[in-house]
Structures are given as structure tokens and as C-alpha cells.
Design an enzyme around this catalytic site. Sequence first.
Site, mmCIF file in Angstrom:
data_model
loop_
_atom_site.group_PDB
_atom_site.id
_atom_site.type_symbol
_atom_site.label_atom_id
_atom_site.label_comp_id
_atom_site.label_asym_id
_atom_site.label_seq_id
_atom_site.Cartn_x
_atom_site.Cartn_y
_atom_site.Cartn_z
ATOM 1 C CG HIS A 1 0.451 6.161 -0.899
ATOM 2 N ND1 HIS A 1 -0.701 6.486 -1.579
ATOM 3 C CD2 HIS A 1 0.054 5.711 0.325
ATOM 4 C CE1 HIS A 1 -1.746 6.241 -0.800
ATOM 5 N NE2 HIS A 1 -1.315 5.765 0.346
ATOM 6 C CG HIS B 1 -1.722 1.192 1.474
ATOM 7 N ND1 HIS B 1 -3.095 1.183 1.462
ATOM 8 C CD2 HIS B 1 -1.373 2.489 1.740
ATOM 9 C CE1 HIS B 1 -3.552 2.406 1.703
ATOM 10 N NE2 HIS B 1 -2.523 3.217 1.879
ATOM 11 C CD GLU B 2 1.531 3.629 3.728
ATOM 12 O OE1 GLU B 2 1.791 4.676 3.092
ATOM 13 O OE2 GLU B 2 0.497 3.498 4.390
#
Length: 365
Positions: free
Chosen positions: A319, A315-316
Site C-alpha cells: 500500500h 498486503h500492507e
Amino acid sequence: MSKQLRVSSRWLAGWLVGASLLGACAAPEDQTPAGDAQVTSPDAVEAGSISVSLSVPKAALSAREDVLVSVTLRNDGSRAARLLKWNTPADDVEEALFDVTVDGAAVAFTGPHYKRPAPVDSDYLTLAPGETLTRTVALSDFYDLSRTGSYRVSYAAQPHGSVAAFASNSVDVWVEGRANVDREAAAAPGGTVTLGAVTYSKCDATQQATALQALNAASTMANGANTYLAGTPSGTPRYTTWFGAFSSSGWNTAKTHFVAIKDAFDTKPVTVDCGCKKTYYAYVYPAQPYKIYVCKAFWSAPMTGTDSKGGTLIHEMSHFTAVAGTDDHVYGQSGAKSLALSNPAQALDNADSHEYFAENTPAQN
């Protein structure tokens, strides 16, 4: 985290809608709502009940001055309204709360992007009918104001569970361009150690070992997703569940993202920072690869599976603008599935959608 909300302890109250700050600073105000107020459900903010007023103390600012914006949320409805704090500047700025443009061009949010668990009671605030909440935000801490020009600012956050954004005016201010906040220079001190290809900041030996396991799990997930997307493009259940109606362009977008995510885990100098004390999973500053700040929920998450340690790192990593540049349109599996049905383009830009595709729990072909 860096400077954060420059005046998080400063409450400014009693201003009329649209009033200028005129450089003044009011004393703290008790915002405790009336005990007998009828509170709406977390997902049922009364339609049109919350208005947002923005004002600025000066019409023009030099590069030496902070770009301050006063934000007042008012409950204009007849019932108490329960609001998610992270959609407000109540305690901090944790989302892109504002739409900011310079000479008509969109300005990037440079603040943190979080992965959060489902909200709990402490994540909400309540405004009684007629009650206001006012904060002053140093916009220059969270947005790219490097360009000299005329900036326009409006409130962009949305009520939880609502499609319509809060009603807000816009304010205009001329800003002399300045360097963006150096978050590394402002970070709290702590020990840093590099072991192999990974740097650990403020992590003890146990955390280092756990983080390394999580990085290996994330790499395995990213490689698996990459291999899957290298196959024949089609509307498979796994693809449509997380990214919506099949299109070759959508498949190629997902493929491109996971090639970059895989490459980042396998070849880039990743840093894991263990200093976060928030109840969230993790966060990053998208323009500062490849440093991932892990928080409390990360340590209690499973290593693999839904909302896992490995998935959190996927997820991170997604980004970072140097990787996939994803955003946080929705959180959680339910929200991600609904987003895939309603807006495939946003699903392909949603960090949790990438995490759940990579975790593939329960497994789908």
C-alpha cells in the site's frame, strides 16, 4: 488511529436532501430499524434504493477551519437495505468514501488502508424503507487539502456486491490549503522499542517475537515472488490467477512492485504497531512508510498460507506510495480471482492480489 471521524458520536437527522447544515448540530437520533422490516441479503441492496445527500455548512473555509461535510444516506426503496458499515461513515471513515477534486485535479485519500476478514453480521447496518442515517465528516482528517482552491466533493463508496455506486449530489467549497493531519502526533501513547532493524510500538515481548517471525515470513514470500517474476514472462497459472490475462507490461508492473516490496522488507526501517483493537488484520497510512498497524485478526492468522501473518504484511507493505501504491479494490481470494478475470489493471493495483500471489496457496507454477 488519529482523529478519526471528528463527530462520530454526533447524529444529525431530519434534514431535507441537499439542505445546508447552517452551522447547526442536532441531537443524537435512534437509528434502530423496525423489527419487522424485510432485510435484503448482504449482497443484494435494492438497485437504486440508496440515495446519498451531501451538504457543507460554509462555502469558503480558512486554513484554521475543519472542512466538514454532512452525509445523509436514505433508503428510498420498498425493502429494508443491509449495508456494510465500512462503505458508510456510520462509525468511522475506513475507506475512501468520497471523490474529491481541487480545480478539477484528483485529491489523494490520506486515511487508513485496511486488510479485513470476510464481513460478519456486526459489520452491517440496516436501513428500513424511508429511514436515513446522517453523519458529519471532517474531510480534512482524511484527504490531502494542502492546496488552496475550489474543491468538489461527491460520495464514491459502492454498495457491497454491486457495480453501481450510490447516487449522490456534489458539493463545492473553497478551501485555504492546510497541512495534512500529523497522525504520529495524534497517536495514542505507548512504549516503543527498537530491536535490530525493527521498531515495535505498543507490543509486548510475545507480540514482538511473533511480529518478527511474520516479518521474516513476509521477506521470504517477497523474495520468492521476486525470483519468480525475474524468470521468463509468460501467462503462467500463478500469474493469470491473481493478475489476469498475460501481458508483458502487466508482468513488468508486478515485477517492479515485488522488487520494491522485497527491498522494503530487506532494507527499510519497518515499524510494527500492536495497539489496534479492531477486528481487522492490519492497516497502514500509505503516505507514512514503513509503519504497519496490526489488529486482532493478525494474531490468530497462520504464519504462512492463505490470509497469513506474513501475507498480511505483504498486503500492507504494497500500500505504501513509496513501495507499490496499491489500493483495495476487492478482498479475499474469490474476489481477487474474479477481479483478475474482469479487470487485470485493477488486479495489478489490488493489495490482496499481491498477497495471494506471494502466498501462492495452493501452490501454482
